[in-house]
Design a protein around this motif. Sequence first.
Motif, short mmCIF file in Angstrom:
data_model
loop_
_atom_site.label_atom_id
_atom_site.label_comp_id
_atom_site.label_asym_id
_atom_site.label_seq_id
_atom_site.Cartn_x
_atom_site.Cartn_y
_atom_site.Cartn_z
N PHE A 287 3.29 0.37 0.92
CA PHE A 287 2.40 -0.58 1.58
C PHE A 287 1.17 0.11 2.16
O PHE A 287 0.09 -0.48 2.21
N CYS A 290 -1.03 0.38 -0.74
CA CYS A 290 -1.60 -0.95 -1.01
C CYS A 290 -2.73 -1.24 -0.03
O CYS A 290 -3.78 -1.78 -0.42
N LEU A 357 8.45 -4.63 -7.33
CA LEU A 357 7.88 -5.03 -6.05
C LEU A 357 8.98 -5.05 -5.01
O LEU A 357 10.08 -5.55 -5.27
N TYR A 360 11.13 -8.44 0.51
CA TYR A 360 10.80 -8.57 1.92
C TYR A 360 12.05 -8.88 2.75
O TYR A 360 12.96 -9.57 2.29
N GLU A 644 0.79 -8.19 -2.86
CA GLU A 644 1.29 -7.93 -1.50
C GLU A 644 0.41 -8.60 -0.45
O GLU A 644 0.93 -9.10 0.55
#
Length: 741
Positions: A287, A290, A357, A360, A644
Amino acid sequence: MTTTEASNDDVAGMLRDSLRGFLDEHWRPRGVTASSSPDEVSAIWRKLVGQGVAALGVEGEGGLAEILVVMAELGRAGCPAPMWSAAFANLAIAGSKVDVVVELMERLHSGKAIVAFSFGALDPDRGTGSVEATNSTATGVLRFVEAAGGATHLLVVLEQAHLALIDLGGVSVECVATRAMGAWGQYEVRLNAAPLTRIPVGTVDLDDLRIKGKTALTARAYGAARRAFELAVDYAKERHQFGQPIGKFQAIQHKLANCLISLEGVRLILEHAARLHDGSNDDWRYFADCASAFSCNALRKVSLETQHTFGAIGYAEEHEAPIHFKRVHLDTIVLGGAADAKQRLAARLLDADGAGLPQYDLGSAGNAFREQVRLWLAQNWTGDTKQAFDQRPFAKREFDASFARDVGETGWIGLGWPEQFGGQARSPLEQIAFMETMERGEAPRIGAAIQANALMMFGTAEQQRKYLPEILRGEAMHGMGYSEPQAGSDLAALRTSAIKDGDHWVINGQKIWTTTWWGKYMFLAARTDKDAKPPHAGVSMFIVPMDAPGITIRPSVTMYDGTFANIFYDNVRIPAENLVGEVNGGWKVLTGALAFERGLVGGGIVLKVAHAFEQLRAHVIGDRSLADNPIVRDKMATLAFEIEIGRLLMMHCAELVADGVTPPEYGAISKVFSGELMERFGEAALDILGMRAALSEQMPGAIDNGRFEQNLRHSLMWVISIGTNEIQRSLIAQRALGLPR
């Protein structure tokens, strides 16, 4: 600065407020022309040390989240205090027991020493120079070293195992001020056999440290971009041209709406990366990359659009905006910029079988429900049943009556409904779990969410008893009869009429682009007062049985192989009790029901893109000529970080709904971003897979039965339906930014 007495979010919020007030008092009032000389920078740093920020990065003194808050606030204030170097000195060596390090840390945290930090050998940008070191000296040139002119020490990475600590006051060291992007504040450090102390890094992973370093600079760029954007919004409200504020022009409104979408994406992904890092979740690296990759282009675009909004006034050096423009560009290209982050993203996604991916965390209830739905699909939507469904043409795969009834038996169609209506009152995160798992299972759509919301919010007790159980059981679908030949996004212009005749309403008119035309009922908007001012005050909502006499349906094939219909209502009589809400109160019914759902519309779109991305990734991994192609790798990395951003916008909408707040402007942000992402994904998939991906369903040689080209054709619907993205941008500008209508 411990975090034991409050949550991380609370601590970060208090730190942000405190620091903003401090900088407004001690830095910003000096004016945008205030000196950034080494003495001035050292002076503000000593004051900041008194606020406790110099120890951030030391274990127990705040995590990455707090570092990012401080960096963002410094960016917002245009303050070049050496926080970045201090934080990364702490992260790199604060745990060392070497005497010289212990002494340096004490002096750093008391403000008696200032450290300049350089990643040296690990900086992917070769233009930043290099150092050759022996056991006792260092020789070379390091460029773009922040705050070196006022620093007492230089801490530079030599290789994976060691850093070098160098006294910048020595005769063998020269610090030369460098002007970059037209701004001062960086230095070229020239070392000529400068004495050094080698410091082993121990368990510190310097590659991880570099990712954190890039993330922190991204946070500072975000703060700068956000400040300039806020100034531009205020300017757009005040600056008049052609007799009105420039913020009233659609071009300015949409420009600034786009900026807000980007800024919110950057904010959310920075916060998420920091939260994962401080919670010891290994996905923080993904992340963080990202965040860096998305922000590089997004924040620079915001800076450009900000300058465009200011026009000539923002082009003057005495204005504040140029400071932020320069900061954004310097901080987003440093440490390899977007290219370096995208290379790591591509490696994660495509090399060594790749990692998908990340999933979450939807909380304990959401995670458990996701697994429950997955197991149910494995038992009820698989084998011959699923295979037979998949073999149908797309037009026959939008809905499956038997599947809807099966889901109806679980009660999940009403998973978010209040219990008083037979629902399960599940949280927004549980609703996301359901949407995500159904998308991965490629299940057909179910329910009539908007219509059910309208009935629960505005329906009579009798309407609720009659219609809601049918929806809940999966036995009835409701279409939406809104659009007309002269009333699309401008729904208040509708002309279909409803005239009261005794115990009935008589409906006449035409509706177009009606998708669920085959449903049992139509949730129809009609004009009940042709003279109402404003026009939307004369609209009412009705439930129309689609088997009523006088209805003529003319289906059409859509561009994406689905169907919609032109529907003609000629003297259609419906009982008076089919009115939903009050007479002439239909606008409230319509907008209220839409607002309730709009927050998760963007989420539904991005979950479709995320699932399609995994199908595309499997094809790319299966063909090394694609997986090793640098252009393909760049496209895949770009799609991943944009997904994302879309997913985090979805999660934030869910948080707002859970808190009882459903601002339509935030649902609009999510819908605009995700709808246009779906278009970008479709285009990229064709570029990556080539002509075979253009073969449509049931064609010999079609990839995944034409999935990818059909996705592209289908994506156009999502930027048009439920209010075009242009209308959504106007809503964002007017509701979220307060620009004039």
